[in-house]
Each structure stands twice: as structure tokens, then as C-alpha cells.
Design a protein around this motif. Structure first.
Motif, PDB file in Angstrom:
ATOM      1  N   ASN A   1       0.813  -1.218   0.000  1.00  0.00           N
ATOM      2  CA  ASN A   1       0.000   0.000   0.000  1.00  0.00           C
ATOM      3  C   ASN A   1       0.846   1.267   0.000  1.00  0.00           C
ATOM      4  N   THR A   2       2.099   1.160   0.440  1.00  0.00           N
ATOM      5  CA  THR A   2       2.952   2.343   0.435  1.00  0.00           C
ATOM      6  C   THR A   2       3.394   2.697  -0.980  1.00  0.00           C
ATOM      7  N   THR A   3       3.344   1.731  -1.894  1.00  0.00           N
ATOM      8  CA  THR A   3       3.751   1.951  -3.285  1.00  0.00           C
ATOM      9  C   THR A   3       2.597   2.463  -4.132  1.00  0.00           C
ATOM     10  N   VAL A   4       1.421   1.908  -3.923  1.00  0.00           N
ATOM     11  CA  VAL A   4       0.244   2.215  -4.735  1.00  0.00           C
ATOM     12  C   VAL A   4      -0.893   2.660  -3.816  1.00  0.00           C
ATOM     13  N   PRO A   5      -1.510   3.792  -4.102  1.00  0.00           N
ATOM     14  CA  PRO A   5      -2.617   4.259  -3.259  1.00  0.00           C
ATOM     15  C   PRO A   5      -3.779   3.258  -3.216  1.00  0.00           C
ATOM     16  N   ASP A   6      -4.436   3.179  -2.092  1.00  0.00           N
ATOM     17  CA  ASP A   6      -5.590   2.285  -1.928  1.00  0.00           C
ATOM     18  C   ASP A   6      -6.727   2.638  -2.881  1.00  0.00           C
ATOM     19  N   SER A   7      -6.744   3.856  -3.369  1.00  0.00           N
ATOM     20  CA  SER A   7      -7.851   4.316  -4.203  1.00  0.00           C
ATOM     21  C   SER A   7      -7.755   3.833  -5.651  1.00  0.00           C
ATOM     22  N   TRP A   8      -6.673   3.162  -6.034  1.00  0.00           N
ATOM     23  CA  TRP A   8      -6.524   2.674  -7.404  1.00  0.00           C
ATOM     24  C   TRP A   8      -7.220   1.328  -7.540  1.00  0.00           C
ATOM     25  N   TYR A   9      -8.281   1.297  -8.315  1.00  0.00           N
ATOM     26  CA  TYR A   9      -9.024   0.063  -8.547  1.00  0.00           C
ATOM     27  C   TYR A   9      -9.016  -0.272 -10.031  1.00  0.00           C
ATOM     28  N   VAL A  10      -9.109  -1.558 -10.322  1.00  0.00           N
ATOM     29  CA  VAL A  10      -9.082  -2.011 -11.704  1.00  0.00           C
ATOM     30  C   VAL A  10      -9.949  -3.268 -11.830  1.00  0.00           C
ATOM     31  N   SER A  11     -10.472  -3.503 -13.018  1.00  0.00           N
ATOM     32  CA  SER A  11     -11.298  -4.677 -13.279  1.00  0.00           C
ATOM     33  C   SER A  11     -10.499  -5.953 -13.046  1.00  0.00           C
ATOM     34  N   ARG A  12     -11.083  -6.870 -12.289  1.00  0.00           N
ATOM     35  CA  ARG A  12     -10.398  -8.131 -11.983  1.00  0.00           C
ATOM     36  C   ARG A  12     -10.148  -8.957 -13.244  1.00  0.00           C
ATOM     37  N   GLY A  13     -11.051  -8.909 -14.192  1.00  0.00           N
ATOM     38  CA  GLY A  13     -10.858  -9.660 -15.434  1.00  0.00           C
ATOM     39  C   GLY A  13      -9.665  -9.147 -16.216  1.00  0.00           C
ATOM     40  N   PHE A  14      -9.523  -7.822 -16.296  1.00  0.00           N
ATOM     41  CA  PHE A  14      -8.387  -7.233 -17.015  1.00  0.00           C
ATOM     42  C   PHE A  14      -7.072  -7.582 -16.329  1.00  0.00           C
TER      43      PHE A  14
ATOM     44  N   ILE B   1      -2.476  -1.306 -17.631  1.00  0.00           N
ATOM     45  CA  ILE B   1      -2.011  -1.996 -16.421  1.00  0.00           C
ATOM     46  C   ILE B   1      -0.513  -2.284 -16.524  1.00  0.00           C
ATOM     47  N   ALA B   2      -0.072  -2.755 -17.688  1.00  0.00           N
ATOM     48  CA  ALA B   2       1.347  -3.090 -17.884  1.00  0.00           C
ATOM     49  C   ALA B   2       2.235  -1.853 -17.799  1.00  0.00           C
ATOM     50  N   ALA B   3       1.774  -0.728 -18.317  1.00  0.00           N
ATOM     51  CA  ALA B   3       2.569   0.502 -18.252  1.00  0.00           C
ATOM     52  C   ALA B   3       2.795   0.901 -16.797  1.00  0.00           C
ATOM     53  N   MET B   4       1.761   0.845 -15.993  1.00  0.00           N
ATOM     54  CA  MET B   4       1.913   1.184 -14.586  1.00  0.00           C
ATOM     55  C   MET B   4       2.766   0.146 -13.871  1.00  0.00           C
ATOM     56  N   ASP B   5       2.594  -1.118 -14.214  1.00  0.00           N
ATOM     57  CA  ASP B   5       3.387  -2.181 -13.608  1.00  0.00           C
ATOM     58  C   ASP B   5       4.870  -2.005 -13.937  1.00  0.00           C
ATOM     59  N   ALA B   6       5.177  -1.678 -15.194  1.00  0.00           N
ATOM     60  CA  ALA B   6       6.571  -1.460 -15.594  1.00  0.00           C
ATOM     61  C   ALA B   6       7.169  -0.267 -14.845  1.00  0.00           C
ATOM     62  N   LEU B   7       6.365   0.747 -14.618  1.00  0.00           N
ATOM     63  CA  LEU B   7       6.823   1.910 -13.880  1.00  0.00           C
ATOM     64  C   LEU B   7       7.121   1.570 -12.419  1.00  0.00           C
ATOM     65  N   LEU B   8       6.282   0.718 -11.829  1.00  0.00           N
ATOM     66  CA  LEU B   8       6.413   0.394 -10.411  1.00  0.00           C
ATOM     67  C   LEU B   8       7.352  -0.773 -10.112  1.00  0.00           C
ATOM     68  N   ASP B   9       7.565  -1.652 -11.081  1.00  0.00           N
ATOM     69  CA  ASP B   9       8.335  -2.876 -10.838  1.00  0.00           C
ATOM     70  C   ASP B   9       9.779  -2.533 -10.491  1.00  0.00           C
ATOM     71  N   ARG B  10      10.246  -3.010  -9.365  1.00  0.00           N
ATOM     72  CA  ARG B  10      11.593  -2.691  -8.874  1.00  0.00           C
ATOM     73  C   ARG B  10      12.675  -3.414  -9.683  1.00  0.00           C
ATOM     74  N   GLN B  11      12.336  -4.490 -10.378  1.00  0.00           N
ATOM     75  CA  GLN B  11      13.336  -5.229 -11.147  1.00  0.00           C
ATOM     76  C   GLN B  11      13.546  -4.630 -12.525  1.00  0.00           C
ATOM     77  N   ILE B  12      12.649  -3.751 -12.935  1.00  0.00           N
ATOM     78  CA  ILE B  12      12.809  -3.092 -14.228  1.00  0.00           C
ATOM     79  C   ILE B  12      13.101  -1.637 -13.957  1.00  0.00           C
ATOM     80  N   SER B  13      14.256  -1.219 -14.395  1.00  0.00           N
ATOM     81  CA  SER B  13      14.570   0.205 -14.332  1.00  0.00           C
ATOM     82  C   SER B  13      15.297   0.531 -15.617  1.00  0.00           C
ATOM     83  N   GLY B  14      14.981   1.604 -16.207  1.00  0.00           N
ATOM     84  CA  GLY B  14      15.671   1.988 -17.431  1.00  0.00           C
ATOM     85  C   GLY B  14      14.776   2.232 -18.622  1.00  0.00           C
ATOM     86  N   ILE B  15      13.511   1.783 -18.624  1.00  0.00           N
ATOM     87  CA  ILE B  15      12.604   2.116 -19.739  1.00  0.00           C
ATOM     88  C   ILE B  15      11.766   3.283 -19.275  1.00  0.00           C
TER      89      ILE B  15
END
Length: 181
Positions: A102-115, A167-181
Motif C-alpha cells: 500500500n505504500t507503493t500504490v494508493p488504496d484508491s486505485w481500482y481495476v477490473s479483476r478480469g483485465f 495496467i502493464a505501463a503502470m506495472d513497468a513503472l512500479l516494478d523494482r526489477q525493471i529500471s531503465g525504460i
């Protein structure tokens, strides 16, 4: 090394048309898509990521000449899996569904479970391919004696693929193992 960088705020018709065509190419298998991408001036070498049981597909295309990585997802096709992803519209918290605290992503961010479930079915392959593409571009710039700057990440998709792209764009931004794109 990947790091998201802010793209130009200007609308670029050529890039937009290219991304539209890449989004179309993901509907085809790699052998059929390769000449389609080549006709767009894109490299022949790219990563095709698929989860057949979930009918989810993505391409990661490193473009050394533009210091860019394209990530594109296939949208809804005529399959039960895709229909289930589209209809499972109950929302869940983005961060916890992708394993972020929760410290990385605000609790207010919701997304469709199917997506999210559709994206999660290819997530490991997508993140691995993004990291490999970034390393490839870094090596290419070193070979050309060009100053190394982080590559630009362009994401695209149609329908269900567009939801996964966001979803992938935000994931790539947040993922600690990917840095540089």
C-alpha cells in the motif's frame, strides 16, 4: 536497464498509425506477424508472449533505431477466456492484485479483476521481455558509441488489450526489477 520516460506531449500521426498496426499484428501468430511488422519498418526480432489457456497474447518489440520498446497486447477475440476477462468487471485494488504494498500504490486505485487476471497470465513473460529489450538497446547504444539514455516505452492494445496495456505501463513503472525504460 529500463526506466519509463515521459513521451512528447505532441500527437504524432506516424507513431500512432504504427502502434495501431502493431495492435492488429498481435492478433496473429509470430510467423504471420513478422512480415507485417517488417512492412512497418520494425525489426524482425521481437518477443511473442502467450498464455494459451487464458488466450492472452503480447509482443515486445525493441526498436534500436528509435531507442524505443513497443509493448502491445491482443484484444478480445472469439474465445470463452476473453469473454470471461471482459465480463469479470468487479473491481479490485490495483496494488494488492499485482503484489505491491500500500505504500507503493494508493488504496484508491481500482481495476477490473478480469483485465488484471488476463494481464497476470502473461506478466512474467512481459516483464522478462521488457528487461531483455532494455538490455539489447543498452548494448546497441554502447556499440554505436551513442550516449546511453533510457529507451522510451510505447504501449498499445485494442479492446481488452488496451486495458492490459494501461495496467502493464503502470506495472513497468512500479516494478523494482525493471529500471531503465
Amino acid at each position: 536497464v529500463l526506466q519509463l520516460v515521459a513521451a512528447s506531449p505532441l500527437f504524432d500521426m506516424a507513431t500512432t498509425q504504427c502502434l495501431l498496426n502493431v495492435s492488429n499484428a498481435v492478433y496473429y501468430n509470430k510467423a504471420t506477424a513478422t512480415p507485417m511488422l517488417k512492412a512497418l519498418g520494425l525489426p524482425r526480432t521481437f518477443h511473442a508472449i502467450s498464455n494459451v489457456s487464458q488466450d492472452t497474447h503480447a509482443f515486445v518489440i525493441p526498436v534500436p533505431s528509435a531507442n524505443t520498446v513497443i509493448l502491445s497486447f491482443r484484444g478480445t477475440d472469439l474465445s470463452i477466456s476473453d469473454l470471461e476477462h471482459d465480463l469479470w468487471f468487479l473491481r479490485g485494488p490495483f496494488g494488492s492484485m499485482l503484489g505491491y504494498e500500500n505504500t507503493t500504490v494508493p488504496d484508491s486505485w481500482y481495476v477490473s479483476r478480469g483485465f488484471v487476471n488476463a494481464y497476470l497470465s502473461v506478466r512474467p513473460g512481459v516483464l522478462e521481455a521488457l528487461a531483455a529489450a532494455a538490455l539489447q538497446l543498452e548494448a546497441t547504444s554502447a556499440d554505436d558509441d551513442r550516449p546511453s539514455k533510457p529507451p522510451t516505452l510505447l504501449v498499445s492494445g485494442h479492446s481488452l488489450g488496451a486495458a492490459m496495456a494501461v495496467i502493464a505501463a503502470m506495472d513497468a513503472l512500479l516494478d523494482r526489477q525493471i529500471s531503465g525504460i
